[in-house]
Write a protein that holds these residues in place. Sequence first.
Motif, PDB file in Angstrom:
ATOM      1  N   LYS A   1      77.365 -82.213 -75.291  1.00  0.00           N
ATOM      2  CA  LYS A   1      75.925 -82.182 -75.018  1.00  0.00           C
ATOM      3  C   LYS A   1      75.227 -81.166 -75.914  1.00  0.00           C
ATOM      4  O   LYS A   1      74.116 -81.409 -76.374  1.00  0.00           O
ATOM      5  N   SER A   2      75.879 -80.044 -76.151  1.00  0.00           N
ATOM      6  CA  SER A   2      75.295 -79.030 -77.041  1.00  0.00           C
ATOM      7  C   SER A   2      75.152 -79.576 -78.453  1.00  0.00           C
ATOM      8  O   SER A   2      74.111 -79.392 -79.097  1.00  0.00           O
ATOM      9  N   ILE A   3      76.189 -80.241 -78.934  1.00  0.00           N
ATOM     10  CA  ILE A   3      76.127 -80.843 -80.265  1.00  0.00           C
ATOM     11  C   ILE A   3      75.048 -81.918 -80.302  1.00  0.00           C
ATOM     12  O   ILE A   3      74.303 -82.036 -81.285  1.00  0.00           O
ATOM     13  N   GLY A   4      74.924 -82.686 -79.239  1.00  0.00           N
ATOM     14  CA  GLY A   4      73.904 -83.719 -79.170  1.00  0.00           C
ATOM     15  C   GLY A   4      72.503 -83.152 -79.249  1.00  0.00           C
ATOM     16  O   GLY A   4      71.642 -83.698 -79.945  1.00  0.00           O
ATOM     17  N   ILE A   5      72.269 -82.067 -78.540  1.00  0.00           N
ATOM     18  CA  ILE A   5      70.942 -81.441 -78.571  1.00  0.00           C
ATOM     19  C   ILE A   5      70.628 -80.909 -79.963  1.00  0.00           C
ATOM     20  O   ILE A   5      69.508 -81.071 -80.469  1.00  0.00           O
ATOM     21  N   VAL A   6      71.615 -80.306 -80.603  1.00  0.00           N
ATOM     22  CA  VAL A   6      71.416 -79.803 -81.965  1.00  0.00           C
ATOM     23  C   VAL A   6      71.127 -80.960 -82.916  1.00  0.00           C
ATOM     24  O   VAL A   6      70.232 -80.870 -83.771  1.00  0.00           O
ATOM     25  N   LEU A   7      71.840 -82.065 -82.774  1.00  0.00           N
ATOM     26  CA  LEU A   7      71.597 -83.232 -83.627  1.00  0.00           C
ATOM     27  C   LEU A   7      70.206 -83.812 -83.411  1.00  0.00           C
ATOM     28  O   LEU A   7      69.558 -84.252 -84.369  1.00  0.00           O
ATOM     29  N   ILE A   8      69.733 -83.816 -82.188  1.00  0.00           N
ATOM     30  CA  ILE A   8      68.382 -84.313 -81.910  1.00  0.00           C
ATOM     31  C   ILE A   8      67.339 -83.430 -82.589  1.00  0.00           C
ATOM     32  O   ILE A   8      66.414 -83.931 -83.236  1.00  0.00           O
ATOM     33  N   VAL A   9      67.500 -82.122 -82.472  1.00  0.00           N
ATOM     34  CA  VAL A   9      66.542 -81.193 -83.088  1.00  0.00           C
ATOM     35  C   VAL A   9      66.562 -81.335 -84.607  1.00  0.00           C
ATOM     36  O   VAL A   9      65.511 -81.412 -85.257  1.00  0.00           O
TER      37      VAL A   9
END
Length: 64
Positions: free
Chosen positions: A5-13
Amino acid sequence: MSTNKSIGIVLIVVGVALALWGYNIYDSASAQIGRALSGNSPIEAWAGMVGGAICLVLGVLKVK
């Protein structure tokens, strides 16, 4: 919060930032003049917008 989820949030940003950067290049005055004269748009603009869209989709898939 899990690592995915952390990686996903970073990818979204990063995806949103890349897409905005690409659009800013695409909409710049020099790009508009280049499109008017030659019909070509800068490759950096397309790379930013497409790369941003890919990062955004991968981020959403990781967060799900």
